[in-house]
Motif scaffolding. Structure first.
Motif, short mmCIF file in Angstrom:
data_model
loop_
_atom_site.label_atom_id
_atom_site.label_comp_id
_atom_site.label_asym_id
_atom_site.label_seq_id
_atom_site.Cartn_x
_atom_site.Cartn_y
_atom_site.Cartn_z
N SER A 147 -8.86 -4.66 -1.67
CA SER A 147 -8.57 -3.60 -0.72
C SER A 147 -8.20 -2.32 -1.45
O SER A 147 -7.65 -2.36 -2.56
CB SER A 147 -7.40 -4.01 0.19
OG SER A 147 -6.94 -2.94 0.97
N SER A 148 -8.49 -1.19 -0.81
CA SER A 148 -8.11 0.10 -1.40
C SER A 148 -6.69 0.49 -1.01
O SER A 148 -6.20 1.55 -1.41
CB SER A 148 -9.10 1.19 -0.96
OG SER A 148 -9.15 1.28 0.45
N ASN A 149 -6.02 -0.34 -0.20
CA ASN A 149 -4.62 -0.14 0.16
C ASN A 149 -3.87 -1.44 -0.09
O ASN A 149 -3.36 -2.07 0.84
CB ASN A 149 -4.48 0.27 1.63
CG ASN A 149 -5.18 1.58 1.95
OD1 ASN A 149 -4.90 2.60 1.32
ND2 ASN A 149 -6.10 1.55 2.89
N SER A 150 -3.81 -1.84 -1.34
CA SER A 150 -3.22 -3.13 -1.70
C SER A 150 -2.05 -2.93 -2.65
O SER A 150 -2.15 -2.18 -3.63
CB SER A 150 -4.28 -4.02 -2.35
OG SER A 150 -3.75 -5.29 -2.66
N ILE A 151 -0.94 -3.61 -2.35
CA ILE A 151 0.28 -3.49 -3.16
C ILE A 151 0.91 -4.87 -3.33
O ILE A 151 0.89 -5.69 -2.42
CB ILE A 151 1.30 -2.55 -2.49
CG1 ILE A 151 0.86 -1.09 -2.61
CG2 ILE A 151 2.70 -2.71 -3.09
CD1 ILE A 151 1.80 -0.12 -1.92
N LEU A 152 1.46 -5.11 -4.51
CA LEU A 152 2.34 -6.25 -4.74
C LEU A 152 3.76 -5.72 -4.73
O LEU A 152 4.09 -4.78 -5.47
CB LEU A 152 2.01 -6.92 -6.07
CG LEU A 152 2.74 -8.24 -6.42
CD1 LEU A 152 1.91 -9.03 -7.45
CD2 LEU A 152 4.14 -8.00 -6.99
N PHE A 153 4.61 -6.30 -3.89
CA PHE A 153 6.02 -5.91 -3.83
C PHE A 153 6.88 -6.99 -4.49
O PHE A 153 6.71 -8.19 -4.22
CB PHE A 153 6.50 -5.76 -2.40
CG PHE A 153 6.02 -4.52 -1.70
CD1 PHE A 153 6.54 -3.28 -2.02
CD2 PHE A 153 5.06 -4.60 -0.70
CE1 PHE A 153 6.11 -2.14 -1.37
CE2 PHE A 153 4.62 -3.47 -0.03
CZ PHE A 153 5.15 -2.23 -0.37
N SER B 215 -10.99 -5.67 10.52
CA SER B 215 -10.13 -4.56 10.95
C SER B 215 -8.96 -4.34 9.99
O SER B 215 -8.32 -3.28 10.01
CB SER B 215 -9.58 -4.83 12.35
OG SER B 215 -8.83 -6.04 12.38
N ILE B 216 -8.66 -5.32 9.11
CA ILE B 216 -7.53 -5.19 8.19
C ILE B 216 -7.80 -4.12 7.14
O ILE B 216 -8.84 -4.13 6.48
CB ILE B 216 -7.23 -6.54 7.51
CG1 ILE B 216 -6.69 -7.54 8.54
CG2 ILE B 216 -6.22 -6.38 6.37
CD1 ILE B 216 -6.47 -8.94 8.00
N LYS B 217 -6.86 -3.21 7.00
CA LYS B 217 -7.00 -2.12 6.04
C LYS B 217 -5.88 -2.10 4.99
O LYS B 217 -5.96 -1.36 4.02
CB LYS B 217 -7.00 -0.77 6.77
CG LYS B 217 -8.15 -0.62 7.77
CD LYS B 217 -8.13 0.76 8.39
CE LYS B 217 -9.22 0.89 9.46
NZ LYS B 217 -10.57 0.69 8.88
#
Length: 332
Positions: free
Chosen positions: A292-298, A210-212
Motif C-alpha cells: 500500500s502507498s499508505n502503510s505504516i508500522l506502529f 476499497s482499502i486505502k
C-alpha cells in the motif's frame, strides 16, 4: 547432495559475500567501506535471492522458508543492516523523551474535531477504508505476560486488544469502517510471521479493493533492566505509551509511505504533542509495506508498559488517523 547445494546460486552468492565481509578492514575505513559496497551487493541479492526482492514471483516467496531465509541472510551479512549513512536506522524527528509538557489547549481543540459528523463519505458506502493487522500479535506487556516472555496468546492481553481500540475509535467517532485481522501470525513460528501476515494482507486487500490505509500494530521490545522512560507519557492525568512510526525503505512504495507517515506525525504534533517519537526509517527492511502507498508500522509502547497504557494510546492513534483520513477525503 553437495553438488546440489553448490549448484544453488543463492547459496554460492551468500558464501562469497560472507567471506568478503569477513576480510579484516582497518577500523578507520570499516563502516565507510561496508556502506559503499552495500548498495551493490543488495542489488545482486535482489537478482539472485527471491526474499530480497518484493517484485519476485509470488511462488518464490511462499512458505515459512521466506521469513527464515531472510533472517539468516540479514544475520550473516552485516551490510544488510546498513543504510546509506552507515547506521541501522535514521530518526526524522528529535527524541522528545524528556518532554513531558502537555498542550491542553490543543487537546481540547482535537476533541472538538472528533465530533465533526462530516468526517468521511465512508459511512454512506459502508466499505472498509482501513486494514489493521498484527504481524507479531502475541506481543504483550509487563502486566500481561506469560512467565516473563512478554507474549500472550490471549487476544484480550496482546496487540490484538490494542488494535481493537483503534478500530473502535475509527468506526464510532469517525464512521470509518476497518477490517481488523486478529490472526496470530507469529504463532507457532516467529520466523514465519512476516510471511504469514503477508499472505493475510494480500488476501484481504484483494477481497476489499476499497482499502486505502494499512497499519501493522506492534509494541517495541526493551531489556527488562530498562526503566522505559522512552515510552512513558501522560495526556492530562492519563498514563499513555509513546508511539513510534516505523518505515521499511527497501521497496517501491517507500517514498509514498514516507509522505503519508509525515502527515500522521504532523497530526500527532497538532493533537497530542510529545506522544509520537517521530518517523524511523529502516534499511533494508520492508515490513510488507509495498502492499500500500499508505502503510505504516506502529510501535505502541514497549514490553515494559502496561497493557492499558498502550490501549489508551491506541485511542489517540484512532483519532489522529481519523483526522488524517478526513483531510484526505476532503482533498486537503
Amino acid at each position: 547432495m553437495l553438488s546440489g547445494i553448490f549448484k544453488n546460486k543463492a547459496f554460492i552468492l551468500a558464501c562469497l559475500l560472507i567471506f568478503n565481509f569477513s576480510i579484516p578492514i582497518s577500523i578507520k575505513n570499516h563502516i565507510d567501506e561496508k556502506t559503499k559496497n552495500a548498495a551493490i551487493y543488495k542489488d545482486i541479492l535482489k537478482q539472485s535471492v527471491a526474499v530480497m526482492n518484493d517484485n519476485a514471483a509470488k511462488e518464490e516467496k511462499k512458505g515459512s522458508s521466506y521469513g527464515f531465509t531472510k533472517n539468516i541472510l540479514v544475520s550473516a551479512l552485516p551490510f544488510l543492516h546498513l543504510n546509506e549513512t552507515g547506521y541501522e536506522e535514521v530518526k526524522i524527528k528529535k527524541d522528545t523523551t524528556n518532554d513531558t509538557k502537555d498542550d491542553t489547549s490543543k487537546l481540547v481543540a482535537a476533541k472538538k474535531k472528533m465530533n465533526d459528523s462530516t468526517a468521511t463519505d465512508n459511512k454512506a458506502t459502508n466499505k472498509p477504508l482501513v486494514l489493521i493487522y498484527h504481524t507479531h500479535a502475541t506481543e504483550s506487556f509487563k502486566d500481561k505476560t506469560n512467565k516473563g516472555t512478554y507474549r500472550s496468546r490471549n487476544n484480550n492481553e496482546n496487540m490484538v486488544a490494542v488494535g481493537k481500540e483503534m478500530v473502535d475509535v475509527l468506526k464510532n467517532e469517525y464512521g470509518i469502517e476497518s477490517i481488523h485481522d486478529t490472526s496470530q501470525h507469529d504463532y507457532p513460528s516467529y520466523n514465519a510471521a512476516y510471511d504469514n501476515s503477508l499472505k493475510s494482507a494480500e488476501k484481504i486487500l484483494k477481497d476489499n479493493p476499497s482499502i486505502k490505509y494499512v497499519f501493522d500494530i506492534h509494541r517495541d521490545g526493551l531489556p527488562s533492566s530498562n526503566n522505559n522512560m522512552k515510552y512513558k507519557a501522560k495526556v492530562g492525568s492519563t498514563n499513555v505509551a509513546k508511539v513510534m512510526i516505523v518505515l521499511g525503505m527497501d521497496h517501491k512504495n517507500s517514498g509514498k509511505n514516507l509522505k503519508f507517515a509525515d502527515k500522521v506525525n504532523n497530526q500527532f504534533d497538532k493533537m497530542y504533542p510529545s506522544i509520537c517519537l517521530g518517523v524511523t526509517k529502516r534499511e533494508p527492511y520492508r515490513y510488507n509495506q509495498w502492499l500500500s502507498s499508505n502503510s505504516i508500522l506502529f510501535e505502541v509502547g514497549s514490553n515494559l508498559n502496561n497493557l492499558q497504557d498502550s490501549k489508551n494510546t491506541a485511542k489517540l492513534m484512532g483519532r489522529v488517523i481519523g483526522e488524517v483520513i478526513k483531510k484526505d477525503m476532503k482533498g486537503k
